[in-house]
Each structure stands twice: as C-alpha cells, then as structure tokens.
Design a protein around this motif. Structure first.
Motif, PDB file in Angstrom:
ATOM      1  N   GLU A 533       0.829  -1.205   0.000  1.00 33.41           N
ATOM      2  CA  GLU A 533       0.000   0.000   0.000  1.00 33.41           C
ATOM      3  C   GLU A 533       0.867   1.260   0.000  1.00 33.41           C
ATOM      4  N   LYS A 534       1.950   1.221   0.743  1.00 36.78           N
ATOM      5  CA  LYS A 534       2.837   2.373   0.792  1.00 36.78           C
ATOM      6  C   LYS A 534       3.495   2.595  -0.567  1.00 36.78           C
ATOM      7  N   GLU A 535       3.933   1.498  -1.180  1.00 37.79           N
ATOM      8  CA  GLU A 535       4.563   1.626  -2.500  1.00 37.79           C
ATOM      9  C   GLU A 535       3.578   2.187  -3.516  1.00 37.79           C
ATOM     10  N   GLN A 536       2.346   1.694  -3.492  1.00 35.07           N
ATOM     11  CA  GLN A 536       1.338   2.164  -4.433  1.00 35.07           C
ATOM     12  C   GLN A 536       1.043   3.643  -4.211  1.00 35.07           C
ATOM     13  N   GLU A 537       1.038   4.039  -2.969  1.00 32.30           N
ATOM     14  CA  GLU A 537       0.786   5.438  -2.666  1.00 32.30           C
ATOM     15  C   GLU A 537       1.905   6.322  -3.214  1.00 32.30           C
ATOM     16  N   VAL A 538       3.148   5.859  -3.072  1.00 33.81           N
ATOM     17  CA  VAL A 538       4.288   6.610  -3.609  1.00 33.81           C
ATOM     18  C   VAL A 538       4.165   6.741  -5.125  1.00 33.81           C
ATOM     19  N   GLU A 539       3.827   5.607  -5.792  1.00 36.68           N
ATOM     20  CA  GLU A 539       3.723   5.631  -7.244  1.00 36.68           C
ATOM     21  C   GLU A 539       2.583   6.530  -7.694  1.00 36.68           C
ATOM     22  N   ARG A 540       1.472   6.490  -6.965  1.00 33.82           N
ATOM     23  CA  ARG A 540       0.340   7.335  -7.333  1.00 33.82           C
ATOM     24  C   ARG A 540       0.709   8.811  -7.212  1.00 33.82           C
ATOM     25  N   LYS A 541       1.384   9.167  -6.110  1.00 31.67           N
ATOM     26  CA  LYS A 541       1.788  10.549  -5.926  1.00 31.67           C
ATOM     27  C   LYS A 541       2.819  10.958  -6.971  1.00 31.67           C
ATOM     28  N   ALA A 542       3.715  10.006  -7.314  1.00 33.26           N
ATOM     29  CA  ALA A 542       4.744  10.323  -8.303  1.00 33.26           C
ATOM     30  C   ALA A 542       4.140  10.536  -9.677  1.00 33.26           C
ATOM     31  N   ARG A 543       3.167   9.689 -10.033  1.00 32.35           N
ATOM     32  CA  ARG A 543       2.487   9.862 -11.331  1.00 32.35           C
ATOM     33  C   ARG A 543       1.854  11.254 -11.417  1.00 32.35           C
ATOM     34  N   LYS A 544       1.231  11.645 -10.320  1.00 31.17           N
ATOM     35  CA  LYS A 544       0.586  12.954 -10.301  1.00 31.17           C
ATOM     36  C   LYS A 544       1.624  14.076 -10.408  1.00 31.17           C
ATOM     37  N   GLN A 545       2.722  13.860  -9.747  1.00 30.36           N
ATOM     38  CA  GLN A 545       3.779  14.866  -9.752  1.00 30.36           C
ATOM     39  C   GLN A 545       4.382  15.044 -11.134  1.00 30.36           C
ATOM     40  N   PHE A 546       4.606  13.911 -11.833  1.00 32.60           N
ATOM     41  CA  PHE A 546       5.249  13.952 -13.150  1.00 32.60           C
ATOM     42  C   PHE A 546       4.234  13.858 -14.282  1.00 32.60           C
ATOM     43  N   LYS A 547       2.994  14.196 -13.998  1.00 36.94           N
ATOM     44  CA  LYS A 547       1.947  14.111 -15.012  1.00 36.94           C
ATOM     45  C   LYS A 547       2.313  14.956 -16.222  1.00 36.94           C
ATOM     46  N   GLY A 548       2.208  14.343 -17.461  1.00 40.04           N
ATOM     47  CA  GLY A 548       2.485  15.056 -18.687  1.00 40.04           C
ATOM     48  C   GLY A 548       3.936  14.999 -19.122  1.00 40.04           C
ATOM     49  N   LEU A 549       4.788  14.402 -18.246  1.00 41.66           N
ATOM     50  CA  LEU A 549       6.207  14.375 -18.586  1.00 41.66           C
ATOM     51  C   LEU A 549       6.489  13.597 -19.857  1.00 41.66           C
ATOM     52  N   PHE A 550       5.686  12.521 -20.120  1.00 40.61           N
ATOM     53  CA  PHE A 550       5.935  11.686 -21.293  1.00 40.61           C
ATOM     54  C   PHE A 550       4.826  11.827 -22.340  1.00 40.61           C
ATOM     55  N   ASP A 551       3.970  12.846 -22.210  1.00 40.16           N
ATOM     56  CA  ASP A 551       2.845  13.006 -23.132  1.00 40.16           C
ATOM     57  C   ASP A 551       3.155  13.934 -24.294  1.00 40.16           C
ATOM     58  N   LYS A 552       4.295  14.616 -24.277  1.00 40.22           N
ATOM     59  CA  LYS A 552       4.610  15.579 -25.311  1.00 40.22           C
ATOM     60  C   LYS A 552       5.307  14.916 -26.492  1.00 40.22           C
ATOM     61  N   LYS A 553       5.247  15.580 -27.620  1.00 39.41           N
ATOM     62  CA  LYS A 553       5.939  15.101 -28.813  1.00 39.41           C
ATOM     63  C   LYS A 553       7.429  15.348 -28.667  1.00 39.41           C
TER      64      LYS A 553
END
Length: 628
Positions: A533-553
């Motif tokens: 649960e702790k790991e998933q929470e870290v990943e969820r927060k990290a995804r939110k933090q780096f949102k859009g980092l890999f979505d650009k051309k």
C-alpha cells in the motif's frame, strides 16, 4: 658601572630563563656583548627575590644622554605623566637592555643601565617604536626604579586585561553569564588617582554578561572565586561605557581593586532564557561532581507558585504534604521535565529558585487543578538529599537480573506513556551495565543473551518512535549479527526500513521471517500488505507529480509537478499504520507494544525524487532514459 652578561657566572644565572623564552628572544639576547650593557646600583632594594618570566614588573624609567640631558621619563617632575610602566616579562614587547637588566633587580631598587644603541631602540628590528626625534643611535643611560613585581594572570592575549591576586578565594567556581554578582570595587587611574569607589553600604550588584560593568573588569571578575581579592589592570580598549562607569574618555588605564563578596549561580538550562535556575543557598559538595546522577532517589521540599503578580502558591510540601518531602526517582518522568532538569543540577542542601515555561512545567504533565493551562511556574526547591543508584558490584547473577526487570519495567511504562527518550535511557543503562556482567553457566548465558537482545530491540523501538530509523536499523543489526534467524529482530528492522522508505530491504526482511518460522506468516503478510500500500501510494503521488512528462511530442518540453509536495509524499509513504498487526508466536513480547505510528523521517530531495520516479518509470515500462 659593572659589565652585565659578560662573565660565565652571569651567563649561567640566566640559562633557566633562556629555556623558557622564544627562539626570537634567545636570538636577540645573543646580541649582548661585553660592554654593551652596564649596570650601576643607585639605591639597593629589599629582600632577595628578583622578577622572573611571567611576572608583572612596575617601574619608573628615566632616559638620559651620557651628559645628563633628560630624553624621556615616566616621572611627572621630569615631564612625564607620572604613570609607572607595567610590563609582563616574557610577554610584553621590551627593549633588549631592560629585558636583560630588570630581572637582576630587587623590589625598591634603583639602578642605572648604560646601553649601547643595539641594546635599546637602535636595535635592528626593535619591537618597540619611538619617535623620529629620539636619539636611537646614541649610547644612553636608563634610570630604573623597580616599584613592584608580582605573579600575574594574563586575561587577554594583548595584555589589555591582567589580574594580580592579593588574597586567594574559596572554591574553584567563578562567575559567568548569567550569574548575579556582588563585589566591593574601587577604581584608580594609572597614577593612583581615585575615580570611583563602591566599598561602603551594600556591595555593587550586577548581572554577568549584561554589560553593566566595563568589559575588561567583567573579564577579570570572571576568573575570580568567592572571597578573592585582586587588582585588575584594564587598558583603554577594554574600558567600555556602562552604568558602573559612564565616563571613560581620556582614561588610558584603570586599576580596579575588587573583592568578590558573593555570586549567585544562575543557569540558563535550555539556553534560550526560558528555564532559569538561581541558586539561593549554597549546597554541600562540589559542582557538578556531587549532583544527583540519573536513576537517583531524590528527596526535596518545594513550593510551587504561579508566575503572576501575587506569586500565587498552588502547592507547598511543608504545608500540603503534612511536612513530608517529595520523594521520586530521577529519569522516570515522575515530575515535570523542567523541575527534574534543575534538581539534577543541585547539590545536597542547596535551595534554588526555578522559573519554568509551560511546556516544561504542566502543559505536558498532569496539571494541578489550581494551575491554569499555559501558566509559567516558579518553584522554590530544596534538595534535602539523594541516594545513588544501586551498585551491581558484588551482586550475584539472580540479583542483577531482578534489578534488570525493575529497570526494564520502568522503561516499558515510560514507552507506553510516550516518553521514548526516557524509556531508551533506562534500556541503555542496563545494556551498559551488562558489559560488566559475566554469566557463570549455559543457563545464565542463555538468559543473559535473550535479555540483551530484548533490550536492544526495545531501544530500536524507541529510536523508531523518535524518528531515527537508521539508528533503529543499526540497533536491530546488533541482534541479527549474533543471531541472523531472530524473527523479532527481522520484523522490527523491516518496519524501520519501511518507515525509512527502503521498501526492497523491508520486503526482504518480511519474506525471510516466513522462511524461518511459518507461525510468523500472519504478521509478515500483514506487513507486506502494508508495504504494498505504501509503495502504491508513492507511485500514485509520483504519477501525479510527473503528469504530462511523457505526453509531449519529441522536442517539446514538459513541466514536472511542483517539488513542494515531495516531502509530504515520501513522508506519507513511510508512515506506519496505527494498527500494525499484533505480534504472534515467536514475535510476541509484552515489553513493547508494536504498531503505534512512527514519526515521519526525511530523506534528501534527490533521493526522494529518484525513489519515486524510479518506481514510476518501471511501472510505465521505461526501464531507462536517455538525456538528449
């Protein structure tokens, strides 16, 4: 005149002094050759003692040409200021002829020294400067009257503050900030003119460190003991304006005659001015050697007062406790923290007045009904006496283990009360004493080893509660180094790893638990679930933090989430749930309750970013990145 430093006897006489002087001074003295320094006795002195290196010498000096013309003098009748010269042999800068000649004189002696230029101000690289009009290249007569010489204490390296003790004091303690001082003080200029006197009525009172007396005077008094009498010589750079001496302009030097009548030991216990202890009545013994130790049994009378205008008394042992003193063991959290901190700085029979802020008085301790929340407190405390903790020397193993159980039990109580530092101190005490315990057989050895392991794990639990996860891990390692299969130690270390954010290490410890003892599976699986649960929470927060980092051309720049939330993200991921699974099987112990939330700890920001982003990259399939 008689030649100086030319015959073997005179050279032998000065050898001990040469051993003490610097290489530069020794090199200077080699310039003295036969006939360069001559001495004529004008008036004999008294006694048989002569000045030695480190003594202060006080003398009048008149310099004349060989035909008797006065060039310079300290005497007022010859054009000087009437102030004798003061030098510290071996410390002050002096011309070579006087450095060699004055140590041959007796107190009260008057002598004339005939010097070649290289022995006075004409010396190459002379450390003492004179005006351009001074006849440095002439042979001169120096008439010296040695008024006095004595041992001296150098207070400042530049010799701006010196002290001569006239009567030795009592004890070893000296006043310091913020002690309260009472002293008889008079002040004279260098020529003996009295400029102020405080020697009648009540002694002068001042608080050390508050700039209420000149800086140099305070520096000198700071080296005195009770009842000591001394003369403190202070030059102008240390004569600061103050209430005691408001006018200092034009004064080159002041001689302060001081008798230190008394001083009150005042301690700023916390260092921020909030918890102050004043010694009102001296105790018996020497501070701090005769103060109570940790785990002492103390007996005190005290009066508790609110720090208001009325000084409202809310408790007095002499009135409210049938005249009986309060008895308690130190280090057990039985009295307010500020109270105990100050009592442990007291000597037997000492009376102290303690001013205490709310957070060290009753805001974090059961508050008497008549003490309002947030109240500042004043205690008047008398330490009647104390008993030292029991010495284990000579006790048999069973007696020692009984003492261990008592101390451990106290530690466990303190842990349950949330007083983790005090609890840890109890466990640490036993572990230190264990270094001197020698079991006599296998059964005692096993009991000893098990108890030591349990104490180390209790220390590890305290560290975890105090937010010091790394120290908790290190303490668990002490147990695992001796017994790698210790399931309890693996569990506790795993919890510390999880709290520190080291998820892989925590997972390894929980899995190892199950491989060693199947009965530990419920606890290990519960811990692994929490870990996930702790790991998933870290990943969820990290995804939110780096949102859009890999979505650009390709070629476009994306903005990562703000860094401000990283501390919170990682700290949340390291929290230990309030309801960790209770120990079972070999993990079960009744000494420490597992599972209370561990304090949050902090990692470096780069480590946090890497820890969370690494897991994110793995989750989205990006095992490696190339910076273009």
């Amino acid at each position: 005149m008689s030649p100086m430093a030319v015959d073997e006897d005179a050279e032998q006489e000065f050898k001990p002094q040469k051993n003490k002087i610097s290489p530069e001074e020794e090199k200077r003295k080699k310039k003295i050759v036969p006939g360069s320094l001559m001495k004529a006795l004008v008036r004999p002195g008294g006694g048989d003692a002569t000045p030695v290196d480190g003594n202060q010498v006080v003398y009048h000096c008149t310099i004349r040409t060989l035909d008797g013309v006065v060039v310079q003098s300290t005497r007022s009748e010859l054009g000087g200021k009437g102030i004798p010269t003061r030098h510290v042999l071996g410390k002050s800068k002096m011309i070579l002829g006087l450095l060699e000649g004055i140590p041959t004189m007796l107190k009260g002696e008057v002598a004339v020294f005939k010097m070649k230029p290289e022995l006075h101000y004409g010396e190459e690289d002379c450390p003492v400067s004179v005006s351009d009009s001074f006849p440095k290249d002439a042979e001169l007569h120096f008439e010296i009257e040695l008024i006095d010489f004595s041992k001296i204490k150098v207070i400042s390296e530049d010799l701006g503050v010196l002290k001569k003790v006239t009567d030795e004091g009592q004890g070893w303690e000296s006043p310091r900030e913020p002690y309260e001082v009472k002293a008889w003080i008079s002040a004279k200029t260098g020529d003996g003119t009295l400029i102020l006197s405080h020697t009648q009525g009540e002694p002068f009172f001042f608080t050390f460190g508050k700039s209420e007396v000149p800086k140099g005077l305070e520096m000198g008094i700071g080296t005195m003991s009770r009842a000591e009498k001394a003369v403190i010589y202070v030059t102008s750079q240390y004569l600061t304006k103050c209430p005691f001496m408001p006018t200092v302009e034009g004064i080159e030097e002041v001689h302060f005659e001081v008798e230190l009548v008394h001083f009150i030991q005042v301690r700023d216990v916390l260092g921020d001015g909030r918890l102050i202890k004043r010694r009102m009545h001296d105790g018996k013994g020497e501070f701090p050697m005769d103060c109570p130790l940790h785990d002492s049994q103390l007996r005190v009378h005290y009066k508790g007062m609110l720090l208001n205008e009325e000084k409202t008394v809310f408790y007095d042992t002499k009135v409210d406790n049938d005249g009986q003193p309060l008895e308690f063991s130190s280090g057990e959290g039985l009295v307010p923290e500020g109270f105990e901190m100050c009592v442990r700085l007291m000597l037997p029979e000492e009376i102290a007045l303690v001013t205490c802020p709310p957070d060290y008085a009753y805001d974090k301790f059961p508050r008497p009904a008549n003490v309002p929340e947030g109240a500042y407190i004043q205690w008047e405390i008398e330490l009647l006496g104390f008993e030292m903790p029991k010495d284990w020397t000579g006790m048999d193993f069973r007696g020692i283990m009984e003492e261990v159980e008592k101390i451990k039990g106290t530690g466990n109580r303190l842990f349950k009360e949330g007083k983790y530092e005090l609890a840890k101190a109890k466990y640490d005490k036993v572990l230190r004493e264990f270094n001197h315990v020698n079991p006599q057989d296998d059964e005692e050895g096993k009991e000893f080893s098990n108890t030591r392991n349990l104490l180390n794990l209790n220390v590890a639990a305290c560290y975890l509660k105090m937010g010091e996860c790394r120290k908790s891990i290190e303490t668990c390692n002490k147990v695992l180094d001796a017994n790698p299969l210790h399931v309890k130690a693996l569990y506790r270390r795993g919890m510390a790893y999880m709290s520190a954010g080291d998820f892989e290490e925590a997972r390894a410890d929980f899995k190892r638990m199950m491989s060693i003892d199947k009965s530990s599976e419920p606890n290990a699986k519960a811990a692994l679930l929490k870990l996930k649960e702790k790991e998933q929470e870290v990943e969820r927060k990290a995804r939110k933090q780096f949102k859009g980092l890999f979505d650009k051309k390709p070629g476009e720049i994306s903005e990562a989430g703000v860094i401000d939330g990283v501390d919170q993200i990682t700290a949340e991921a390291r929290e230990i749930d309030d309801q960790d699974q209770a120990d079972s099987g070999p993990i079960k112990e009744e000494d420490i309750h597992e599972g209370e939330e561990a304090p949050q700890t902090r990692m470096g920001i780069l480590a946090k970013l890497w820890s969370s982003s690494r897991k994110l990259f793995t989750a989205i399939g990006a095992k490696g990145c190339t910076i273009l």
